[in-house]
Design a protein around this motif. Structure first.
Motif, PDB file in Angstrom:
ATOM      1  N   ARG A 208       0.829  -1.210   0.000  1.00 20.11           N
ATOM      2  CA  ARG A 208       0.000   0.000   0.000  1.00 20.11           C
ATOM      3  C   ARG A 208       0.863   1.258   0.000  1.00 20.11           C
ATOM      4  NH1 ARG A 208      -5.276  -0.296   2.063  1.00 20.11           N
ATOM      5  NH2 ARG A 208      -4.649  -1.729   3.709  1.00 20.11           N
ATOM      6  N   SER A 233       1.455  -6.852  -2.360  1.00 19.42           N
ATOM      7  CA  SER A 233       0.614  -7.247  -1.229  1.00 19.42           C
ATOM      8  C   SER A 233      -0.846  -7.227  -1.688  1.00 19.42           C
ATOM      9  CB  SER A 233       0.795  -6.278  -0.065  1.00 19.42           C
ATOM     10  OG  SER A 233       0.144  -5.056  -0.377  1.00 19.42           O
ATOM     11  N   THR A 251      -3.631 -15.800   0.314  1.00 18.15           N
ATOM     12  CA  THR A 251      -4.594 -15.949  -0.783  1.00 18.15           C
ATOM     13  C   THR A 251      -3.962 -15.583  -2.119  1.00 18.15           C
ATOM     14  OG1 THR A 251      -5.422 -13.810  -0.039  1.00 18.15           O
ATOM     15  CG2 THR A 251      -6.760 -15.715   0.490  1.00 18.15           C
ATOM     16  N   SER A 266       3.431  -3.747   5.335  1.00 14.86           N
ATOM     17  CA  SER A 266       3.505  -3.721   6.810  1.00 14.86           C
ATOM     18  C   SER A 266       3.953  -5.052   7.402  1.00 14.86           C
ATOM     19  CB  SER A 266       2.145  -3.335   7.394  1.00 14.86           C
ATOM     20  OG  SER A 266       1.163  -4.282   7.008  1.00 14.86           O
ATOM     21  N   ASN A 285      10.511   0.453   4.879  1.00 13.15           N
ATOM     22  CA  ASN A 285       9.251   0.951   5.432  1.00 13.15           C
ATOM     23  C   ASN A 285       9.549   2.208   6.237  1.00 13.15           C
ATOM     24  OD1 ASN A 285       6.778   1.226   7.071  1.00 13.15           O
ATOM     25  ND2 ASN A 285       6.305  -0.811   6.240  1.00 13.15           N
TER      26      ASN A 285
HETATM   27  P1  FAD Z   1      -0.596  -1.893   4.950  1.00 15.01           P
HETATM   28  O1  FAD Z   1      -0.818  -2.884   6.027  1.00 15.01           O
HETATM   29  O2  FAD Z   1      -1.514  -0.720   4.872  1.00 15.01           O
HETATM   30  O3  FAD Z   1       0.896  -1.397   5.075  1.00 15.01           O
HETATM   31  C1  FAD Z   1       1.463  -0.406   4.288  1.00 15.01           C
HETATM   32  C2  FAD Z   1       2.835  -0.129   4.838  1.00 15.01           C
HETATM   33  O4  FAD Z   1       3.502   0.797   3.991  1.00 15.01           O
HETATM   34  C3  FAD Z   1       2.830   0.483   6.230  1.00 15.01           C
HETATM   35  O5  FAD Z   1       3.644  -0.312   7.084  1.00 15.01           O
HETATM   36  C4  FAD Z   1       3.428   1.869   6.039  1.00 15.01           C
HETATM   37  O6  FAD Z   1       4.241   2.277   7.130  1.00 15.01           O
HETATM   38  C5  FAD Z   1       4.252   1.675   4.797  1.00 15.01           C
HETATM   39  N1  FAD Z   1       4.442   2.903   4.005  1.00 15.01           N
HETATM   40  C6  FAD Z   1       3.499   3.804   3.641  1.00 15.01           C
HETATM   41  N2  FAD Z   1       4.064   4.752   2.849  1.00 15.01           N
HETATM   42  C7  FAD Z   1       5.374   4.453   2.755  1.00 15.01           C
HETATM   43  C8  FAD Z   1       6.473   5.049   2.083  1.00 15.01           C
HETATM   44  N3  FAD Z   1       6.323   6.134   1.330  1.00 15.01           N
HETATM   45  N4  FAD Z   1       7.689   4.474   2.199  1.00 15.01           N
HETATM   46  C9  FAD Z   1       7.867   3.353   2.948  1.00 15.01           C
HETATM   47  N5  FAD Z   1       6.858   2.754   3.609  1.00 15.01           N
HETATM   48  C10 FAD Z   1       5.630   3.258   3.488  1.00 15.01           C
HETATM   49  N6  FAD Z   1      -2.338  -9.773   2.309  1.00 15.01           N
HETATM   50  C11 FAD Z   1      -1.365 -10.092   1.431  1.00 15.01           C
HETATM   51  O7  FAD Z   1      -0.418  -9.347   1.216  1.00 15.01           O
HETATM   52  N7  FAD Z   1      -1.433 -11.300   0.754  1.00 15.01           N
HETATM   53  C12 FAD Z   1      -2.437 -12.176   0.935  1.00 15.01           C
HETATM   54  O8  FAD Z   1      -2.448 -13.211   0.263  1.00 15.01           O
HETATM   55  C13 FAD Z   1      -3.454 -11.852   1.876  1.00 15.01           C
HETATM   56  N8  FAD Z   1      -4.473 -12.709   2.121  1.00 15.01           N
HETATM   57  C14 FAD Z   1      -5.405 -12.394   3.074  1.00 15.01           C
HETATM   58  C15 FAD Z   1      -6.389 -13.327   3.411  1.00 15.01           C
HETATM   59  C16 FAD Z   1      -7.321 -13.015   4.377  1.00 15.01           C
HETATM   60  C17 FAD Z   1      -8.356 -14.045   4.732  1.00 15.01           C
HETATM   61  C18 FAD Z   1      -7.275 -11.767   5.032  1.00 15.01           C
HETATM   62  C19 FAD Z   1      -8.262 -11.449   6.106  1.00 15.01           C
HETATM   63  C20 FAD Z   1      -6.323 -10.860   4.717  1.00 15.01           C
HETATM   64  C21 FAD Z   1      -5.373 -11.142   3.733  1.00 15.01           C
HETATM   65  N9  FAD Z   1      -4.383 -10.231   3.383  1.00 15.01           N
HETATM   66  C22 FAD Z   1      -3.380 -10.602   2.534  1.00 15.01           C
HETATM   67  C23 FAD Z   1      -4.418  -8.835   3.854  1.00 15.01           C
HETATM   68  C24 FAD Z   1      -3.479  -8.550   5.007  1.00 15.01           C
HETATM   69  O9  FAD Z   1      -4.153  -8.796   6.217  1.00 15.01           O
HETATM   70  C25 FAD Z   1      -3.057  -7.075   4.978  1.00 15.01           C
HETATM   71  O10 FAD Z   1      -4.218  -6.270   4.977  1.00 15.01           O
HETATM   72  C26 FAD Z   1      -2.214  -6.694   3.760  1.00 15.01           C
HETATM   73  O11 FAD Z   1      -1.150  -7.597   3.638  1.00 15.01           O
HETATM   74  C27 FAD Z   1      -1.695  -5.282   3.959  1.00 15.01           C
HETATM   75  O12 FAD Z   1      -0.987  -4.906   2.820  1.00 15.01           O
HETATM   76  P2  FAD Z   1       0.170  -3.811   2.955  1.00 15.01           P
HETATM   77  O13 FAD Z   1       1.195  -4.289   3.886  1.00 15.01           O
HETATM   78  O14 FAD Z   1       0.569  -3.455   1.580  1.00 15.01           O
HETATM   79  O15 FAD Z   1      -0.651  -2.563   3.513  1.00 15.01           O
END
Ligand code: FAD
Length: 318
Positions: A208, A233, A251, A266, A285
């Motif tokens: 994200r 992600s 997934t 994250s 991060n």
């Molecule tokens: P976030 O959790 O929002 O993290 C974003 C990170 O980016 C934060 O740590 C933030 O500090 C950092 N950031 C923001 N801007 C910057 C920047 N400019 N420079 C550096 N760092 C920055 N997730 C998966 O990935 N794969 C799966 O297969 C998967 N399956 C799932 C299955 C189920 C049943 C459920 C309930 C959830 C599943 N999820 C899965 C979702 C998972 O729970 C998280 O919501 C998801 O992984 C979060 O993605 P993220 O880390 O990109 O986003």
């Protein structure tokens, strides 16, 4: 010495890397015997011999033309009956797992899938699997029949070992299922020039924090500088920034590369489930408390929009 059957994963005789990994693992357990089904056995035999295959059991027939599962099961069963191997190894692709499961059923043997390591044991091979979102590693062994084991890509680094790789014909009689389905069309994936995600030795993933489809160009540039694949992600995929076929996690796809770079991710448990067995993990991060830092080998606290281009430039100048 006992023989170990390895099912060759290939396209028109071009052997795919996971097969070389299987041959490397097979050598721990006995003499590897490759099973090559479909065209191209002669051209594949050189590569297979260079990675330790003492023999290549080859069968070609119209039934293999569509690369379907059922004829391969018939052939692998014929190979098991001909060789009486100590173990059968198959790559952990969706197709490989289906072949392995059907073979285990037919030969009344135990099956273990998604091995991340295999060791020789007094009572048969000991298989390591990563379970419960990679929170545990279990070791198991098969107690009935000829162990059928599927192995995750990148479980080991393929190591060359010269062996004869002699091609021998495998005789197969096909069951009714062999022609029970037909491929109607085949559309090649648009080539990005990057390695396949689950087979890549290096994966660079964006989350994200990448903050938009257009910014994935930064992730792609770093992946290209390293010769790696691009992952994402679920948050990035759900936002429509990158295709689901690149999602890493519970997934999505499971990867186990030599190097995994997570940028703006994250480190949620569901993401970890798909990458936790990577050999070296690097995270970028801006939040020093992000959970991803609990499992990294190298953590960079910083803005990915500064760090990723700087890393790409450094790699490109080398
Ligand atoms: P976030 O959790 O929002 O993290 C974003 C990170 O980016 C934060 O740590 C933030 O500090 C950092 N950031 C923001 N801007 C910057 C920047 N400019 N420079 C550096 N760092 C920055 N997730 C998966 O990935 N794969 C799966 O297969 C998967 N399956 C799932 C299955 C189920 C049943 C459920 C309930 C959830 C599943 N999820 C899965 C979702 C998972 O729970 C998280 O919501 C998801 O992984 C979060 O993605 P993220 O880390 O990109 O986003």
């Amino acid at each position: 010495m006992a023989e170990v059957l390895v099912l060759v994963d290939h396209l028109e005789g071009a052997v795919r890397k996971p097969t070389l990994e299987l041959l490397t693992l097979a050598r721990r357990l006995g003499d590897p015997v490759a099973v090559h089904l479909g065209p191209g056995a002669e051209s594949a035999a050189a590569t297979l011999g260079e990675h330790g295959a003492t023999r290549v059991l080859a069968a070609d027939a119209p039934e293999f033309a569509d690369y379907l599962v059922a004829p391969k099961v018939d052939a692998l069963q014929a190979a098991v009956e001909a060789v009486s191997p100590a173990v059968v190894l198959v790559s952990s692709s969706p197709e490989g797992k289906e072949i392995a499961a059907r073979l285990a059923l037919r030969t009344e043997s135990g099956l273990l899938t998604d091995a991340v390591d295999i060791a020789a044991g007094d009572e048969g091979p000991v298989v390591s699997q990563s379970v419960f979102a990679a929170a545990y590693t279990t070791t198991s062994r098969v107690t009935q029949g000829t162990p059928v084991i599927t192995v995750k890509p990148n479980a080991v680094t393929p190591e060359p070992a010269q062996a004869a790789g002699t091609v021998e014909e495998l005789s197969v009689s096909f069951g009714p299922l062999a022609t029970g389905t037909q491929v109607v069309s085949r559309t090649p994936r648009e080539s990005t020039g990057r390695p396949e995600l689950t087979e890549a030795a290096i994966v660079v993933s964006g989350g994200r924090g990448v903050n938009g489809a257009e910014n994935f160009a930064l992730i792609e540039a770093l992946a290209d500088s390293l010769g790696g694949a691009v992952g994402a992600s679920r948050a990035a995929v759900d936002a429509g920034w990158y295709p689901h076929s690149h999602q890493v996690g519970q997934t999505g796809k499971t990867v186990s590369p030599q190097l995994y770079v997570a940028a703006g991710i994250s480190g949620a448990i569901q993401h970890r489930a798909g990458m936790q067995t990577s050999k070296t993990i690097v995270a970028i991060n801006k939040d020093s408390d992000a959970p991803i830092f609990e499992l990294v080998d190298y953590g960079i606290v910083g803005d990915l929009f500064d760090v990723v281009p700087a890393l790409t430039e450094q790699v490109n100048t080398r």
